[in-house]
Design a protein around this motif. Structure first.
Motif, PDB file in Angstrom:
ATOM      1  N   UNK A  18       0.848  -1.184   0.000  1.00  0.00           N
ATOM      2  CA  UNK A  18       0.000   0.000   0.000  1.00  0.00           C
ATOM      3  C   UNK A  18       0.891   1.244   0.000  1.00  0.00           C
ATOM      4  N   UNK A  19       0.402   2.314  -0.594  1.00  0.00           N
ATOM      5  CA  UNK A  19       1.172   3.558  -0.655  1.00  0.00           C
ATOM      6  C   UNK A  19       1.398   4.083   0.761  1.00  0.00           C
ATOM      7  N   UNK A  20       2.644   4.449   1.029  1.00  0.00           N
ATOM      8  CA  UNK A  20       3.038   4.974   2.343  1.00  0.00           C
ATOM      9  C   UNK A  20       3.564   6.398   2.120  1.00  0.00           C
ATOM     10  N   UNK A  21       3.093   7.337   2.875  1.00  0.00           N
ATOM     11  CA  UNK A  21       3.563   8.715   2.755  1.00  0.00           C
ATOM     12  C   UNK A  21       4.966   8.832   3.349  1.00  0.00           C
ATOM     13  N   UNK A  22       5.837   9.549   2.650  1.00  0.00           N
ATOM     14  CA  UNK A  22       7.235   9.650   3.081  1.00  0.00           C
ATOM     15  C   UNK A  22       7.371  10.289   4.463  1.00  0.00           C
TER      16      UNK A  22
END
Length: 124
Positions: free
Chosen positions: A62-66
């Motif tokens: 899943x996309x993870x915010x930096x």
């Protein structure tokens, strides 16, 4: 009854992506990433920037915010864009990390052979 069936279908659908093996690109290298102050980071101890369209995927794909990763040392597979900035990043699971060998430099990737079906590298 319909609610139960709907809930079961939704539960199964949500679990499927977590069970699937991730497919990495043939140009993905292995490294160690530390996000310092987005878009700034350190890759294998050297300064690097996240590209404007960079995608970081966690171990569940899943996309993870930096910004949520600041200060963590993460084993990753990554690709670079034409400007040398991080484009795609996958945070590795223990099983993915155990797949060896995996190139850490573009020179290795150019001389080794990648089997995209098995997701394995082999040295010549």
């Amino acid at each position: 009854m319909l609610r139960c069936v709907t809930a079961l279908v939704v539960t199964i659908a949500a679990a499927l992506p977590a069970q699937a093996q991730r497919v990495f690109q043939g140009n993905a290298l292995r490294g160690e990433l530390v996000v310092t102050q987005p878009p700034e980071a350190r890759l294998n101890g050297k300064p690097v920037r996240l590209s404007p369209g960079a995608r970081i995927r966690n171990t569940r794909n899943m996309i993870q915010l930096s910004g949520t990763l600041i200060g963590q040392t993460l084993p990753v597979h990554y690709t670079l864009d034409g400007a040398g900035e991080l484009r795609d990043v996958w945070i590795l699971t223990e099983a993915e990390l155990a797949r060896k060998p995996w190139p850490t430099t573009s020179e290795q990737a150019q001389t080794w052979v990648f089997d995209s079906t098995m997701q394995r590298w082999s040295k010549p």
